[in-house]
Design a protein around this motif. Structure first.
Motif, PDB file in Angstrom:
ATOM      1  N   LYS A 236      31.781  42.662  36.083  1.00 41.66           N
ATOM      2  CA  LYS A 236      32.406  43.698  36.500  1.00 41.66           C
ATOM      3  C   LYS A 236      33.869  43.609  36.667  1.00 41.66           C
ATOM      4  O   LYS A 236      34.345  42.787  37.269  1.00 41.66           O
ATOM      5  CB  LYS A 236      32.145  44.351  37.634  1.00 41.66           C
ATOM      6  N   VAL A 237      34.851  44.147  35.774  1.00 40.51           N
ATOM      7  CA  VAL A 237      36.148  43.847  35.958  1.00 40.51           C
ATOM      8  C   VAL A 237      37.178  44.900  36.434  1.00 40.51           C
ATOM      9  O   VAL A 237      36.859  45.873  35.653  1.00 40.51           O
ATOM     10  CB  VAL A 237      36.793  43.255  34.539  1.00 40.51           C
ATOM     11  N   THR A 238      37.885  44.801  37.302  1.00 48.36           N
ATOM     12  CA  THR A 238      38.612  46.024  37.803  1.00 48.36           C
ATOM     13  C   THR A 238      39.910  45.864  37.617  1.00 48.36           C
ATOM     14  O   THR A 238      40.692  44.567  38.325  1.00 48.36           O
ATOM     15  CB  THR A 238      38.014  46.483  39.477  1.00 48.36           C
ATOM     16  N   GLY A 239      40.609  46.745  37.120  1.00 49.06           N
ATOM     17  CA  GLY A 239      42.186  46.588  36.990  1.00 49.06           C
ATOM     18  C   GLY A 239      42.889  47.552  38.010  1.00 49.06           C
ATOM     19  O   GLY A 239      42.449  47.698  39.056  1.00 49.06           O
ATOM     20  N   GLY A 240      44.242  47.901  37.415  1.00 46.65           N
ATOM     21  CA  GLY A 240      45.023  48.614  38.345  1.00 46.65           C
ATOM     22  C   GLY A 240      46.092  47.832  38.684  1.00 46.65           C
ATOM     23  O   GLY A 240      46.838  47.013  38.107  1.00 46.65           O
TER      24      GLY A 240
ATOM     25  N   THR B  77      40.412  41.998  39.677  1.00 44.17           N
ATOM     26  CA  THR B  77      39.260  41.689  40.442  1.00 44.17           C
ATOM     27  C   THR B  77      38.185  41.495  39.436  1.00 44.17           C
ATOM     28  O   THR B  77      37.803  42.336  38.613  1.00 44.17           O
ATOM     29  CB  THR B  77      38.869  42.557  41.597  1.00 44.17           C
ATOM     30  N   VAL B  78      37.572  40.109  39.743  1.00 44.55           N
ATOM     31  CA  VAL B  78      36.335  39.877  38.530  1.00 44.55           C
ATOM     32  C   VAL B  78      35.125  39.523  39.295  1.00 44.55           C
ATOM     33  O   VAL B  78      35.367  38.804  40.525  1.00 44.55           O
ATOM     34  CB  VAL B  78      36.952  38.527  37.806  1.00 44.55           C
ATOM     35  N   ARG B  79      33.961  40.234  39.150  1.00 43.78           N
ATOM     36  CA  ARG B  79      32.767  40.101  39.688  1.00 43.78           C
ATOM     37  C   ARG B  79      31.670  39.892  38.872  1.00 43.78           C
ATOM     38  O   ARG B  79      31.598  40.400  37.666  1.00 43.78           O
ATOM     39  CB  ARG B  79      32.348  41.240  40.634  1.00 43.78           C
TER      40      ARG B  79
ATOM     41  N   PRO C   5      31.794  28.106  37.645  1.00 46.23           N
ATOM     42  CA  PRO C   5      32.076  28.902  36.816  1.00 46.23           C
ATOM     43  C   PRO C   5      33.658  29.389  36.762  1.00 46.23           C
ATOM     44  O   PRO C   5      34.205  29.429  38.103  1.00 46.23           O
ATOM     45  CB  PRO C   5      31.421  30.389  37.252  1.00 46.23           C
ATOM     46  N   GLN C   6      34.376  29.378  35.552  1.00 51.57           N
ATOM     47  CA  GLN C   6      35.863  29.466  35.539  1.00 51.57           C
ATOM     48  C   GLN C   6      36.259  30.815  35.015  1.00 51.57           C
ATOM     49  O   GLN C   6      35.639  31.360  34.067  1.00 51.57           O
ATOM     50  CB  GLN C   6      36.426  28.393  35.027  1.00 51.57           C
ATOM     51  N   ILE C   7      37.337  31.444  35.624  1.00 50.93           N
ATOM     52  CA  ILE C   7      37.613  32.692  35.051  1.00 50.93           C
ATOM     53  C   ILE C   7      39.033  32.491  34.495  1.00 50.93           C
ATOM     54  O   ILE C   7      39.962  31.838  35.283  1.00 50.93           O
ATOM     55  CB  ILE C   7      37.879  33.950  36.038  1.00 50.93           C
ATOM     56  N   TYR C   8      39.151  32.981  33.230  1.00 47.99           N
ATOM     57  CA  TYR C   8      40.751  32.779  32.396  1.00 47.99           C
ATOM     58  C   TYR C   8      40.879  34.316  32.010  1.00 47.99           C
ATOM     59  O   TYR C   8      40.066  35.047  31.754  1.00 47.99           O
ATOM     60  CB  TYR C   8      40.675  31.749  31.193  1.00 47.99           C
TER      61      TYR C   8
ATOM     62  N   THR D  17      33.166  36.885  43.568  1.00 46.39           N
ATOM     63  CA  THR D  17      34.446  37.781  43.385  1.00 46.39           C
ATOM     64  C   THR D  17      35.625  36.800  43.315  1.00 46.39           C
ATOM     65  O   THR D  17      35.811  36.055  44.200  1.00 46.39           O
ATOM     66  CB  THR D  17      34.217  38.438  44.580  1.00 46.39           C
ATOM     67  N   VAL D  18      36.460  37.136  42.288  1.00 48.45           N
ATOM     68  CA  VAL D  18      37.559  36.249  42.242  1.00 48.45           C
ATOM     69  C   VAL D  18      38.717  37.295  42.109  1.00 48.45           C
ATOM     70  O   VAL D  18      38.642  38.329  41.459  1.00 48.45           O
ATOM     71  CB  VAL D  18      37.662  35.567  41.162  1.00 48.45           C
TER      72      VAL D  18
END
Length: 735
Positions: free
Chosen positions: A629-633, A637-639, A654-657, A684-685
């Motif tokens: 789940k990716v939230t912008g604005g 925020t990445v879940r 786990p890595q977020i790019y 959550t990142v």
């Protein structure tokens, strides 16, 4: 229990209460009050210091512990002497190695970075900081956060990888841990000190935006999270100006933009003028190495002549005082010779080593070692003695001492102080303890034919391969050297069940990679490195380390295939006189084609496949990612959910790019969940805007236009598992 007299009890209570009241006064006010009481000469004492070992014992302060250096205090005002020790991997006892002084040796910085664990960084920092205080030091020269721009650089083993976010967060944790002991920690070497070749004369030529988005960002994040009492400026030049007299770096960036309130000390031998105090340098360290007493005798002369105002001395002294009060140095006097629980500290070092080991290859689940394996031959790497460590000012003689010690260099600037030695637990002994029923034989590997023959007669072979790294020496290439590649090839040809354990400070190439069954990167393992390796090999510990640097397939893949300055001519007599050199190369410029795209970003930009990508690491279990789940604005925020889908407990990274159109991918965060088989956890990142945006040097702001980003949840920089697209609002923020 002896009962104290009432009068004495009241006196003690009054003393404690007075100290408590004093500690509640803001550090800025206390510094101002102390400064108002000081004479000019007393202020000057805070601005320079010698290397203790170069001062005659009779002239040193009585009872002082000998270390990297000291700065005299003002006893009548309760301003303590600063007693300094290296370095990031433990209390460096370079000055006292021959006298038998020891300390708990942490694994290398590269190993710590491979853990991806800020809490572990803080625990290790708290441990070495406690030892520093117990031994009589209240300043620890930790906090190396120069990014790994070239895998041949000699001090990379001290540092924390190639990514500014990872390095900055980890160094911040380490600094906070050290300073929890009421001592001052540094962050170093500020800035762009990314190689050792020509470090005293080279000039890094890089635009402001590229600096801000890479090396400076690592320092900024580390300062925000760790609040170090001091910043150590480096030897090199940036844009032709020495960093220790660089107004842009020391005043504009560090103090104006970042709001840093501590003091700036020089690296040992990095001062070139008295006027450096006007640029933002506060303290000359190891003044004998500079050849001139710029911040004492010459500073007095400069004030008398009017070239340096007295207010500059007040400003520098105030910063030093503030750090003393802010970090508890003034309120907790040193008491050298305190007892140290070396067993408890070794356990911390062992956990750090275990968490930093990276499993790079494991064909047909060769590891962990099966109980059915009875005949094992262990070859090379001095595995019967201990584990290697890096050389230079960060070197620690571990508890138990260094063994089989030789010079780290036969000539050049490292010849006088870099040592090559082994210490801590020996991997051979640790393996025999973990596998008491196995027949484990050892060969040193010098006779390749004998090693291959022994491997052919064994159930399996474990080769320990090492590569020495040290301060003041860059490595000529990426090979293991010393005939080790040929040894591995011969042993693997004789026995298909061959495991290679790499003990290096840097990435290496592996021409034998496909011939061996398993590869562990164990770095420099510290106090209990051998035990950590044995526990990972046998499965007592499930490997969870992930690479903090890219392992290139060859030097041709690097931004600079030829190390800058490695082919520079020797400095002539006139040049040596101008730069204060006894020997070395002629001054040269360093250009980094990758600019802010360091490491994996460069490989992504070029579409080049490395040997092993940044972030890579295997496990004895397996993990599943789902539910992205990716939230912008206004922010990103990445879940997602991580599940241990295997049969062993283990930790994952786990890595977020993110990738913007026309830009290289950037790491924006990660997690390290430790999960039992079948267990799941949501991650959550929330992204720091600075790793999403670009720095605009014209407007002096971090900026990004509104638009879409690609988001990847990955097992490494090259291996996305979940992907998504999100739209973000415009980013526009101060530095």
């Amino acid at each position: 229990m002896t009962k104290l007299p009432a009068a004495l009890c009241l006196a003690l209570i009054g003393s404690i209460s007075a100290q408590a009241r004093e500690e509640t006064v803001p550090a800025d006010r206390r510094a101002e009050n102390a400064l108002a009481e000081m004479t000019f000469a007393e202020k000057l004492r805070l601005l320079h210091g010698p290397i203790a070992a170069m001062v005659a014992p009779a002239k040193r302060p009585q009872g002082m512990t000998v270390g990297a250096g000291y700065v005299e205090g003002v006893e009548r005002l309760g301003v303590p002497m600063l007693v300094e020790t290296d370095a990031s991997l433990g209390v460096s006892n370079l000055m006292d190695m021959r006298k038998g002084d020891v300390a708990t040796a942490l694994p290398s910085g590269m190993s710590l970075a491979a853990s991806w664990d800020p809490q572990l960084a803080r625990a290790g920092g708290a441990m070495i900081g406690a030892e520093a205080r117990a031994k009589g030091f209240n300043v620890m020269l930790v906090g190396g956060v120069n990014l790994v721009r070239d895998p041949r650089a000699g001090r990379n083993f001290e540092y924390l990888g190639e990514d500014p976010l990872l390095a900055g967060i980890l160094v911040g944790g380490q600094i906070a841990g050290v300073q929890s002991n009421n001592i001052i920690a540094t962050i170093k070497h500020y800035a762009l000190n990314n190689q050792e070749t020509g470090r005293n004369v080279a000039s890094v030529e890089m635009d402001e935006a590229s600096m801000r988005e890479s090396d400076l960002l690592a320092f900024q994040i580390g300062i925000e999270r760790g609040d170090p009492g001091s910043v150590m400026c480096s030897y090199n030049r940036v844009g032709g100006i020495y960093t220790c007299e660089h107004p842009f770096l020391l005043t504009d960036v560090l103090r104006r933009d970042w709001g840093y309130k501590g003091f700036v000390m020089s690296d040992w031998g990095a001062v070139h003028s008295t006027e450096a105090i006007l640029a933002g340098l506060d303290q000359q360290s190891g003044e004998q190495l500079d050849g001139k007493r710029y911040f004492s005798d010459l500073l007095v002369k400069a004030v008398e002549e009017g070239s340096v105002p007295r207010t500059a001395i007040d400003t520098a002294a105030r910063r030093v005082l503030r750090a003393m009060y802010a970090h508890g140095v003034a309120d907790h006097p040193l008491q050298p010779g305190q007892s140290i629980d070396y067993d408890a500290h070794a356990a911390i070092a062992q956990r750090a080593a275990e968490q930093g080991i990276v499993l790079l290859r494991n064909e047909q689940n060769m590891l962990p070692l099966a109980a059915s394996v009875r005949r094992i031959v262990v070859i090379g790497g001095n595995a019967d003695i201990g584990v290697p460590g890096g050389g230079g000012s960060s070197q620690v003689a571990p508890v138990g001492g260094l063994k089989r010690v030789t010079k780290g260099a036969s000539s050049g600037p490292a010849a006088g102080f870099a040592k090559r030695g082994y210490g801590g637990t020996a991997p051979l002994d640790a393996l025999r303890a973990e596998l008491p029923d196995a027949d484990i034989r050892y060969l040193d590997g010098k006779d390749v034919a004998a090693a291959a023959g022994a491997a052919g007669a064994a159930d399996m072979a474990i080769i320990f391969a090492e590569k020495y790294a040290a301060e003041a020496i860059d490595q000529p290439d990426l090979s293991l050297g010393e005939g080790q590649d040929e040894l591995i090839d011969a042993v693997a040809s004789a026995n298909g069940k061959t495991v290679v354990v790499l003990e290096t400070g840097n990435p290496v190439i592996m021409p034998w990679q496909t011939k061996v069954s398993a590869i562990l990167s164990a770095w420099y393992g510290g106090q209990r490195g051998g035990a950590a390796i044995a526990r990972v090999l046998t499965g007592k510990v499930n490997p969870s380390g992930h690479l903090p640097v890219t392992f290139p397939a060859s030097v041709e893949q690097l931004p600079n295939p030829v190390l800058p300055g490695s082919n520079a001519p020797a400095a002539d007599k006139e040049t040596r006189a101008v730069y204060g050199l006894q020997a070395g190369t002629k001054p040269f410029d360093i250009h980094y084609p990758e600019a802010s795209d360091v490491g994996y970003r460069w490989f992504d930009r070029k579409g080049t496949k490395p040997l092993y990508p940044f972030g890579y690491g295997l496990s004895y279990t397996s993990f599943r990612y789902e539910g992205l789940k990716v939230t912008g604005g206004k922010t990103l925020t990445v879940r997602f959910t991580v599940t241990n889908s295997g049969s062993r407990e283990g930790a994952d990274v786990p890595q977020i790019y993110v990738t913007r159109p026309g830009k290289a991918k950037r790491l924006i965060g990660w997690a390290k969940p430790d999960l039992k088989p079948g267990e799941s956890r949501e991650v959550t990142v929330i992204a720091d805007p600075r790793v999403l945006a670009d720095f605009n040097a014209r407007t002096q702001r971090w900026e990004m236009s509104a638009g879409k980003l690609r988001v990847e949840v990955s097992t490494s920089a090259s291996d996305p598992v979940l992907t998504g697209v999100v739209r973000l609002d415009r980013i526009d923020r101060k530095p």
